[in-house]
Design a protein around this motif. Structure first.
Motif, PDB file in Angstrom:
ATOM      1  N   GLU A   1       0.789  -1.246   0.000  1.00  0.00           N
ATOM      2  CA  GLU A   1       0.000   0.000   0.000  1.00  0.00           C
ATOM      3  C   GLU A   1       0.814   1.285   0.000  1.00  0.00           C
ATOM      4  O   GLU A   1       0.297   2.319   0.361  1.00  0.00           O
ATOM      5  N   THR A   2       2.082   1.266  -0.371  1.00  0.00           N
ATOM      6  CA  THR A   2       2.791   2.545  -0.481  1.00  0.00           C
ATOM      7  C   THR A   2       2.291   3.264  -1.720  1.00  0.00           C
ATOM      8  O   THR A   2       2.231   2.674  -2.799  1.00  0.00           O
ATOM      9  N   LYS A   3       1.932   4.542  -1.570  1.00  0.00           N
ATOM     10  CA  LYS A   3       1.587   5.342  -2.742  1.00  0.00           C
ATOM     11  C   LYS A   3       2.754   6.280  -3.006  1.00  0.00           C
ATOM     12  O   LYS A   3       2.996   7.206  -2.250  1.00  0.00           O
ATOM     13  N   LEU A   4       3.461   6.036  -4.080  1.00  0.00           N
ATOM     14  CA  LEU A   4       4.570   6.925  -4.443  1.00  0.00           C
ATOM     15  C   LEU A   4       3.989   8.230  -4.969  1.00  0.00           C
ATOM     16  O   LEU A   4       2.840   8.278  -5.393  1.00  0.00           O
ATOM     17  N   SER A   5       4.788   9.275  -4.930  1.00  0.00           N
ATOM     18  CA  SER A   5       4.295  10.594  -5.314  1.00  0.00           C
ATOM     19  C   SER A   5       3.750  10.581  -6.742  1.00  0.00           C
ATOM     20  O   SER A   5       4.448  10.233  -7.685  1.00  0.00           O
TER      21      SER A   5
ATOM     22  N   ALA B   1       7.206  -0.043  -7.892  1.00  0.00           N
ATOM     23  CA  ALA B   1       7.595  -0.294  -6.499  1.00  0.00           C
ATOM     24  C   ALA B   1       8.740  -1.304  -6.456  1.00  0.00           C
ATOM     25  O   ALA B   1       9.684  -1.165  -5.667  1.00  0.00           O
TER      26      ALA B   1
ATOM     27  N   GLU C   1       7.292  18.311  -7.605  1.00  0.00           N
ATOM     28  CA  GLU C   1       5.935  18.055  -7.104  1.00  0.00           C
ATOM     29  C   GLU C   1       5.155  19.353  -6.961  1.00  0.00           C
ATOM     30  O   GLU C   1       3.978  19.419  -7.273  1.00  0.00           O
TER      31      GLU C   1
ATOM     32  N   ASN D   1       0.008   8.150   2.879  1.00  0.00           N
ATOM     33  CA  ASN D   1       0.269   7.248   1.751  1.00  0.00           C
ATOM     34  C   ASN D   1       1.368   6.242   2.046  1.00  0.00           C
ATOM     35  O   ASN D   1       1.776   5.505   1.164  1.00  0.00           O
ATOM     36  N   LYS D   2       1.875   6.244   3.252  1.00  0.00           N
ATOM     37  CA  LYS D   2       2.945   5.350   3.679  1.00  0.00           C
ATOM     38  C   LYS D   2       4.232   5.576   2.896  1.00  0.00           C
ATOM     39  O   LYS D   2       5.117   4.727   2.865  1.00  0.00           O
ATOM     40  N   LEU D   3       4.323   6.731   2.254  1.00  0.00           N
ATOM     41  CA  LEU D   3       5.546   7.059   1.537  1.00  0.00           C
ATOM     42  C   LEU D   3       6.674   7.328   2.539  1.00  0.00           C
ATOM     43  O   LEU D   3       7.827   6.954   2.301  1.00  0.00           O
TER      44      LEU D   3
ATOM     45  N   ARG E   1       8.050   4.107   3.586  1.00  0.00           N
ATOM     46  CA  ARG E   1       8.856   3.518   2.516  1.00  0.00           C
ATOM     47  C   ARG E   1      10.242   4.176   2.467  1.00  0.00           C
ATOM     48  O   ARG E   1      11.255   3.500   2.276  1.00  0.00           O
TER      49      ARG E   1
END
Lengths: 315, 366
Positions: free
Chosen positions: A94-98, A149, B25, B202-204, B207
């Protein structure tokens, strides 16, 4: 790829007595694991079994309440965590990268965190994302996001790769592409720890599988040996509209194991063709009607059903 | 097969890449660009127009329609003869409304039964004005002076006016530095707060924490990426002030840049601190508003904070936005040098360093 150091232990990962307690649940309940260097090790279990918590403790993201972890001969919190992270590749659930960055910008960013690693374009090739290199992450399909990912996890050229549900939610073709990327990493000699609740995934990728339920390992072996532990190669399942005794079914020829998974009966048999006529005769003799009959080759799912009486996708 | 980080040390590489990613961004987010650049300029334009000196600097006076027509016509002619007055002829009701809305500052009324001029002394007058407003009192004095002189009053003392408007004394001159300060606060807090909390949701962040990235690099890159826009932000507002309203920078542009930089870093640190723990955008929004509200009210963006009671001033001056506004006005309006601005500069530095330092320690990565 650096060859594994010739330490006393040939285990890439070794942990003992891992425990993680959350306010409302005991997520991991005394778990021991030894993962050999160069193998692909699977943690198979239903949602909520404690797979993700276990993996995140191994990754140094969650601190265990008890137990010890050794990764590549090191431990977390000894002052060289960043040196250890140089050798790990991680893909989280569930990581959403930018979404505003492009594919290539994202991989390039992750590459910058590692002292050594693979070329950005080489990893994009490997992940099949070269033609999407200039696309914004927000515009990618689910399968492309998952491959991105993976690219971010692989760009540091890790010795040890953690994959948490790498193909959940993907269609079969996208899943196949993810598997190919993981297989490429294995072929380079890397060690993989992956969690999944897809038995096909575990069966295809994993050298060994630990079946986890309620935070404990309930079985651990190669996929083939686990399936063989059923003592049978085929599975017959059906529903009947009346009472049957387990011993009546167990007495049928070729039946090794009888499992009640209400409302179904599940029989592990040597040969479905040999057992079915006698089963039908038994039911006719008792005046019962049979419904939803199915037969298939035994899988890891059947091992899980046999061990727990529940399906992998049930709670 | 393997490659080393191209060019220079790895540390600088990761920090530069993180900063670059943040900047990309931001510029790819049209709404953010609007709020940071377009909104403050629109605000400056709207406020500048609302508070511009009206009627070409003349005082608005209402003359009532009442009274004998001949006497009224003569009075009107006397008032209109003054270049300092803008005279409107209104009925009783319209004049009262105009006074309430401050479209006029004083109402001049002739008594209904006043004698016609020429029969002797000029007829008596009544002034109606809001004595609580300085503008009302000044208008009354001005109108009376015009009437009395026209009717032959002689000055007892010879006096002359030396009209020398002080540089940067208009409201818009006061407002533009305040808007720059307010915008640096807003973009520092919202720009950082939202993006950090969204990355956490977003759990970024989790990560990134799983990579060998130095965690301080991530936080530093957020503060650094603000610097690039800072110059554009300040230039947009100061430029609009210059072009539209002729607001000059009395001091050095370099010092204006330095003060803005300090302000941006200070609010960057505070923004990181506010965003260090919250898990949802709703929660961080609440905290942002809580932090900003006292500064919106107290820090003298739209009116001088010197109006607050004496005992409150030390606390108000210790707020980062007050310090930033004071320093910006010192440079833009008063042309002060760095030596005269040490107090607000130290306050800004302290807020920034404390904010950043605490944020790094308590930051929630997952």
């Amino acid at each position: 790829m650096t060859p594994p150091a010739a330490t006393a232990s040939t285990f890439a990962v070794s942990c003992r007595g891992l425990v993680k307690r959350y306010p409302d649940v005991l997520a991991v309940d005394g778990l021991d694991l030894d993962v050999r260097a160069g193998e692909c090790f699977g943690l198979l279990g239903p949602n909520g079994a404690g797979k993700t918590t276990t993996v995140e403790m191994l990754e140094g993201l969650t601190v265990p309440d008890a137990g010890t972890i050794e990764l590549l001969g090191r431990r977390w919190g000894k002052g060289d965590d960043r040196a250890l992270r140089q050798q790990l590749g991680v893909q989280l659930q569930e990581t959403k990268l930018s979404e505003k960055l492009t594919v290539r910008e994202t991989v390039r960013l992750f590459r910058s965190f590692f002292e050594t690693g693979r070329e950005v374009d080489q990893v994009l090739d490997l992940a099949g994302l070269q033609e999407k290199r200039a696309a914004r992450v927000g515009k990618l399909s689910g399968g492309q996001k998952q491959r991105l990912a993976l690219a971010c996890a692989l760009v540091g050229d890790p010795r040890l790769l953690f994959l948490d549900e790498p193909s959940t939610g993907l269609d079969p073709q996208a899943r196949l592409r993810v598997w190919e990327i993981v297989e490429e990493f294995k072929a380079r000699g890397g060690t993989v720890i992956l969690t999944t609740h897809y038995m096909e995934e575990a069966a295809r990728l994993c050298d060994r599988v630990a079946i986890i339920d309620h935070g404990r390992i309930i079985a651990l072996d190669t996929p083939a040996a686990l399936i063989a532990s059923l003592g049978a190669s085929q599975i017959v399942s059906f529903i009947v509209d009346g009472e049957l005794a387990e011993r009546e079914l167990a007495a049928l020829p070729g039946v090794r194991v009888v499992t009640r998974q209400a409302p179904s009966w599940v029989l592990s048999v040597d040969q479905a063709g040999a057992t079915l006529p006698t089963l039908i005769a038994l039911l006719e003799g008792r005046g019962l009607r049979m419904d939803a009959l199915s037969t298939h080759q035994a899988t890891l799912e059947d091992v899980f059903v046999h061990l727990t009486g529940r399906g992998l996708r049930e709670q | 097969m393997n490659s080393r980080q191209p060019g220079g040390g790895r540390r600088a590489g990761a920090l530069a890449e993180l900063t670059r990613a943040r900047i990309l961004e931001f510029v790819r987010e049209p709404e953010a660009v609007f709020w940071v650049f377009v909104f403050p300029v629109l605000m400056a334009v709207a406020l500048g127009i609302a508070f511009r000196s009206q009627n070409g600097g003349r005082t608005a006076v209402a003359l009532l329609e009442s009274g004998p027509p001949a006497a009224r016509a003569e009075l009107e002619a006397r008032l209109r003869a003054s270049p300092q007055l803008d005279v409107k002829i209104l009925d009783e009701e319209a004049a009262a409304l105009a006074l309430r809305k401050t479209r006029v500052e004083v109402i001049v009324a002739l008594d209904a039964d006043a004698a016609v001029p020429g029969d002797g002394a000029p007829p008596p007058l009544a002034y109606r004005f809001d004595g609580a407003r300085a503008e009302g009192r000044a208008a009354r004095l001005l109108v009376d002076d015009v009437v009395q002189r026209a009717c032959g009053r002689a000055d007892a003392v010879a006096a002359r006016d030396e009209d020398a408007p002080r540089h940067g004394a208009r409201y818009i001159d006061f407002l533009i530095p305040g808007l720059i300060g307010l915008n640096l606060m807003g973009s520092g807090l919202w720009g950082i707060g939202f993006s950090v909390v969204i990355a956490r949701t977003n759990k970024l962040l989790k990560r990134l924490a799983a990579t060998p990235m130095r965690r301080g690099d991530y936080l530093l890159s957020i503060a650094l990426s603000r610097l690039l826009f800072l110059g554009l932000e300040v230039a947009a507002i100061a430029g609009a002030g210059r072009v539209l309203f002729g607001v000059e920078v009395a001091g050095s542009l370099a010092l204006l840049g330095l003060v803005s930089l300090l302000g941006a870093l200070s609010f960057g640190g505070i923004g990181l601190l506010v965003a260090a723990r919250p898990r949802t955008v709703e929660a961080v929004s609440g905290w942002m508003n809580l932090v900003q509200l006292p500064m919106w009210l107290l820090s003298g963006t739209f009116f001088s904070y010197e109006r607050f009671p004496e005992f409150a001033l030390p606390f108000i001056r210790a707020l980062p936005l007050t310090a930033l506004n004071d320093a910006l006005r010192g440079v833009m309006n008063d042309g002060l040098g760095l030596g005269a601005l040490w107090a607000p500069v130290l306050i800004l530095l302290a807020w920034g360093l404390v904010g950043f330092g605490v944020a790094v320690r308590i930051f929630r990565w997952q």
